[in-house]
Design a protein around this motif. Sequence first.
Motif, mmCIF file in Angstrom:
data_model
loop_
_atom_site.group_PDB
_atom_site.id
_atom_site.type_symbol
_atom_site.label_atom_id
_atom_site.label_comp_id
_atom_site.label_asym_id
_atom_site.label_seq_id
_atom_site.Cartn_x
_atom_site.Cartn_y
_atom_site.Cartn_z
ATOM 1 N N UNK A 173 4.772 -11.620 -8.264
ATOM 2 C CA UNK A 173 4.144 -10.452 -7.639
ATOM 3 C C UNK A 173 2.779 -10.215 -8.245
ATOM 4 N N UNK A 174 1.979 -9.455 -7.537
ATOM 5 C CA UNK A 174 0.628 -9.101 -7.975
ATOM 6 C C UNK A 174 0.461 -7.601 -7.852
ATOM 7 N N UNK A 175 -0.200 -6.996 -8.823
ATOM 8 C CA UNK A 175 -0.504 -5.567 -8.760
ATOM 9 C C UNK A 175 -2.020 -5.383 -8.704
ATOM 10 N N UNK A 176 -2.472 -4.602 -7.741
ATOM 11 C CA UNK A 176 -3.895 -4.287 -7.613
ATOM 12 C C UNK A 176 -4.062 -2.780 -7.492
ATOM 13 N N UNK A 177 -5.254 -2.322 -7.791
ATOM 14 C CA UNK A 177 -5.598 -0.923 -7.554
ATOM 15 C C UNK A 177 -6.487 -0.887 -6.328
ATOM 16 N N UNK A 178 -5.909 -0.521 -5.196
ATOM 17 C CA UNK A 178 -6.668 -0.563 -3.959
ATOM 18 C C UNK A 178 -5.938 0.093 -2.817
ATOM 19 N N UNK A 179 -6.088 -0.467 -1.614
ATOM 20 C CA UNK A 179 -5.452 0.104 -0.436
ATOM 21 C C UNK A 179 -5.186 -1.016 0.571
ATOM 22 N N UNK A 180 -4.441 -0.681 1.607
ATOM 23 C CA UNK A 180 -4.081 -1.643 2.650
ATOM 24 C C UNK A 180 -4.676 -1.177 3.980
ATOM 25 N N UNK A 181 -5.280 -2.124 4.714
ATOM 26 C CA UNK A 181 -5.873 -1.803 6.017
ATOM 27 C C UNK A 181 -5.239 -2.687 7.080
ATOM 28 N N UNK A 182 -5.326 -2.231 8.314
ATOM 29 C CA UNK A 182 -4.735 -2.964 9.432
ATOM 30 C C UNK A 182 -5.622 -4.112 9.903
ATOM 31 N N UNK A 183 -6.932 -3.895 9.855
ATOM 32 C CA UNK A 183 -7.889 -4.878 10.372
ATOM 33 C C UNK A 183 -8.914 -5.209 9.286
ATOM 34 N N UNK A 184 -9.249 -6.472 9.150
ATOM 35 C CA UNK A 184 -10.213 -6.894 8.129
ATOM 36 C C UNK A 184 -11.590 -6.268 8.334
ATOM 37 N N UNK A 185 -11.897 -5.918 9.584
ATOM 38 C CA UNK A 185 -13.191 -5.306 9.858
ATOM 39 C C UNK A 185 -13.350 -3.963 9.135
ATOM 40 N N UNK A 186 -12.221 -3.335 8.805
ATOM 41 C CA UNK A 186 -12.278 -2.067 8.083
ATOM 42 C C UNK A 186 -12.813 -2.242 6.666
ATOM 43 N N UNK A 187 -12.802 -3.477 6.170
ATOM 44 C CA UNK A 187 -13.304 -3.742 4.829
ATOM 45 C C UNK A 187 -14.783 -4.109 4.829
ATOM 46 N N UNK A 188 -15.375 -4.288 6.006
ATOM 47 C CA UNK A 188 -16.744 -4.763 6.091
ATOM 48 C C UNK A 188 -17.764 -3.671 5.781
ATOM 49 N N UNK A 189 -17.564 -2.481 6.305
ATOM 50 C CA UNK A 189 -18.544 -1.407 6.120
ATOM 51 C C UNK A 189 -17.914 -0.293 5.288
ATOM 52 N N UNK A 213 -4.931 -15.157 -0.947
ATOM 53 C CA UNK A 213 -5.491 -14.228 -1.929
ATOM 54 C C UNK A 213 -6.767 -14.822 -2.501
ATOM 55 N N UNK A 214 -7.857 -14.068 -2.425
ATOM 56 C CA UNK A 214 -9.152 -14.599 -2.861
ATOM 57 C C UNK A 214 -10.020 -13.474 -3.398
ATOM 58 N N UNK A 215 -10.696 -13.747 -4.513
ATOM 59 C CA UNK A 215 -11.582 -12.716 -5.058
ATOM 60 C C UNK A 215 -12.929 -12.743 -4.347
ATOM 61 N N UNK A 216 -13.799 -11.823 -4.731
ATOM 62 C CA UNK A 216 -15.090 -11.667 -4.071
ATOM 63 C C UNK A 216 -16.161 -12.522 -4.750
ATOM 64 N N UNK A 217 -15.815 -13.758 -5.072
ATOM 65 C CA UNK A 217 -16.780 -14.698 -5.624
ATOM 66 C C UNK A 217 -17.665 -15.254 -4.532
ATOM 67 N N UNK A 218 -18.545 -16.189 -4.876
ATOM 68 C CA UNK A 218 -19.483 -16.744 -3.878
ATOM 69 C C UNK A 218 -18.799 -17.473 -2.743
ATOM 70 N N UNK A 219 -17.536 -17.859 -2.905
ATOM 71 C CA UNK A 219 -16.797 -18.563 -1.855
ATOM 72 C C UNK A 219 -16.117 -17.620 -0.864
ATOM 73 N N UNK A 220 -16.226 -16.315 -1.121
ATOM 74 C CA UNK A 220 -15.462 -15.356 -0.305
ATOM 75 C C UNK A 220 -15.948 -15.320 1.140
ATOM 76 N N UNK A 221 -17.231 -15.140 1.326
ATOM 77 C CA UNK A 221 -17.810 -15.169 2.667
ATOM 78 C C UNK A 221 -19.311 -15.426 2.568
ATOM 79 N N UNK A 222 -19.999 -15.393 3.696
ATOM 80 C CA UNK A 222 -21.424 -15.717 3.710
ATOM 81 C C UNK A 222 -22.233 -14.748 2.866
ATOM 82 N N UNK A 223 -21.885 -13.463 2.924
ATOM 83 C CA UNK A 223 -22.650 -12.468 2.171
ATOM 84 C C UNK A 223 -22.554 -12.712 0.669
#
Length: 291
Positions: A173-189, A213-223
Amino acid sequence: MEIPYTVQNRPDTGIYNAKLGIWLFLASEVMLFGGLFSAYVLLRAGAEPGMWPHGWLDVRLGTVNTLLLALSAITTLLAWAACKVRDFGKFKFFHACTILLALAFLGIKSYEYHDKWIHYEIALNDGTFADGHFESAVYVNTTTKEESVAKSFHGKTYTRMIGGVTNTFELASVSINGHIVEDRKELMDLRTEEARKAVHKSIEIKAADIKKMQNYGPWHNTFTAIYFTMTGLHALHILGGTLVIFYLWGPGSRMWKTDPERFTNRIEVSGLFWHFVDLVWIFLFPVMYLT
């Protein structure tokens, strides 16, 4: 043998050799960063609607770093001015201030990078997305079936030598401090009212529920790729400039006793490079942090 035009200006250019060299070097730097800024514009313009991140960077930290570099531009100029009026003590003081401001900038940038490194986006099997900062992970020894808590994520499986025996550990299992969203677009803005009101709490996610599961390193997305590329290259320039300034402040300052004019020119040349990296950040800050 004395090298000509280290102090006197060249008759063909009107400036001494080192100053001519740094201007030619900075011209190549303009082309380098100009290409990267152009790439940023094209990548952003070609992004799928609603999928280009906004608000992913801390504007407060970016503002502080902008102020630090602006102050360092002033102190490096004052260090050169102190050399021109033959005040070596003031030169040492202002150059020391420049070094400290540069190190503070790099410290804040390192904190920002670390924040992205421990920030994870987790795609769940039910189609939702969990997003937050990593807290801990529970791994099970496949041989002894014992559980262990890790403070960093090692992937779904990893091996470790214990008592000369290779042990395999599987993620439970993994524990994070965050939240859950229905659509990935909700994480964009993250500037939206919904994103600001999102409640972040400790969430435990079973390994069986994790699709990716992936962190926000340079491989995460174009941005993140262009962000780490541009700010990382800029940070390397800051580091390189700091090392040069430190050398001139420390062992390189011995030239002051033997050839103060040439030493002053070295301070001017290093200052020109420093002003360039400051100028690059003036463009990076609004492009990355404010748009």
